[in-house]
Design an enzyme around this catalytic site. Structure first.
Site, PDB file in Angstrom:
ATOM      1  N   GLU A 287       9.313  -4.551  10.658  1.00 60.93           N
ATOM      2  CA  GLU A 287       9.679  -3.229  10.112  1.00 60.93           C
ATOM      3  C   GLU A 287      10.238  -2.336  11.211  1.00 60.93           C
ATOM      4  OE1 GLU A 287       6.760  -1.220   7.666  1.00 60.93           O
ATOM      5  OE2 GLU A 287       7.990   0.603   7.559  1.00 60.93           O
TER       6      GLU A 287
ATOM      7  N   ASP B 101       0.839  -1.202   0.000  1.00 57.58           N
ATOM      8  CA  ASP B 101       0.000   0.000   0.000  1.00 57.58           C
ATOM      9  C   ASP B 101       0.879   1.259   0.000  1.00 57.58           C
ATOM     10  OD1 ASP B 101       0.887  -0.120   2.614  1.00 57.58           O
ATOM     11  OD2 ASP B 101      -1.097   0.144   3.525  1.00 57.58           O
TER      12      ASP B 101
END
Ligand code: KIV
Length: 276
Positions: A165, A27
């Protein structure tokens, strides 16, 4: 293992002809392709358009569709419905969704519907506003316990891999040492089983924001590219007998270099990792 994002047909054709293991239609495409300020506004319809284009360009690759904000949180039914759209309308092989242990029921519902799922923990951009913005995660003991617990719960629920992440390398190593799950990293140092990078960062195509781990590989292949142009003395042949005269070819060289450096354990070195 090597994993890159991609959002369009032409770059997908580049990736299809490399040894890259997986593609993520992230995204993040909402930012680097559609120009949104963050990933929050990205819709399912936009993700279906982007991932369908990538599938057309990369018929041979394992493609993961990134579930956008609002497409899975509300209920298991909504999550399965939208994961199924990635598979049926775009031809994706798997989906990824953000969130820790709290998302385990969604992961289970999607996996039970026969769709491979990847979890995503640490910095989760879709909900960064709730967690104090874009920041490194895992430096205190509470966050480390949360990460461990999330890996356990998401794996138990059926996630076949988890993306970490923005996590310090030594923390990512601890997470790897204490779990059986395949761990990918983006900004999580060298110790994970695989590395993900945003292709616009690898190519230096997105000037607005460059996180620490975002290495542009173009400077390391530019000489090779210009040598290959010089070897082809007749410039009138460019675009005719050779198509290796432009962005497509230099992108391929840069992707190959990323793959080479990941496989040799050269990327990410400490200059592209957060401090422990
Ligand atoms: O959308 C995306 O590309 C991602 C990465 C930032 C991990 O989810």
């Amino acid at each position: 293992m090597t994993w890159l994002t991609c959002y369009d047909y032409s770059l997908a054709t580049v990736l299809n002809n490399t040894d890259l293991d997986m593609i993520l239609v992230g995204d993040s495409g909402g930012m680097v392709v559609l120009g949104y300020p963050d990933t929050v506004p990205v819709s399912m319809n936009e993700m279906v358009i982007l991932s369908s284009a990538v599938r057309r360009g990369a018929p041979d690759k394992f493609i993961v569709g990134d579930m956008p904000k609002g497409s899975y949180e509300v209920s298991n039914e909504v999550a399965v419905f939208n994961a199924m759209r990635f598979v049926k309308e775009s031809g994706c092989d798997a989906v990824k969704l953000e969130g820790g242990a709290v998302m385990a029921p969604r992961v289970k519902a999607i996996a039970d519907a026969g769709i491979p799922v990847i979890g995503h923990i640490g910095l989760t951009p879709q909900s960064s506003a709730a967690f104090g913005g874009y920041r490194v995660v895992g430096r205190n003991s509470r966050e480390l316990e949360d990460l461990k617990n999330s890996i356990e719960e998401l794996s138990e629920a059926g996630a076949f891999a988890i993306l970490l992440e923005a996590i310090p390398p030594s923390i990512a190593q601890q997470l790897k040492d204490t779990s059986q799950t395949i761990l990918f990293g983006i900004g999580a140092g060298i110790h994970t089983h695989g590395q993900l990078l945003i292709i616009h960062d690898l190519l230096g195509l997105y000037p607005d924001f460059r996180p620490k781990f975002a290495k542009c590989f173009i400077p390391e292949v530019i000489d090779e590219f210009s040598q290959s142009l010089k070897a082809n003395e007749d410039v009138s042949l460019f675009g005719k007998t050779t198509r290796k005269d432009g962005i497509h070819e230099i992108s391929r060289l840069a992707v190959d270099e990323f793959i080479r450096q990941v496989k040799l354990g050269l990327f990410p070195d400490s200059s592209y990792s957060y401090k422990d």
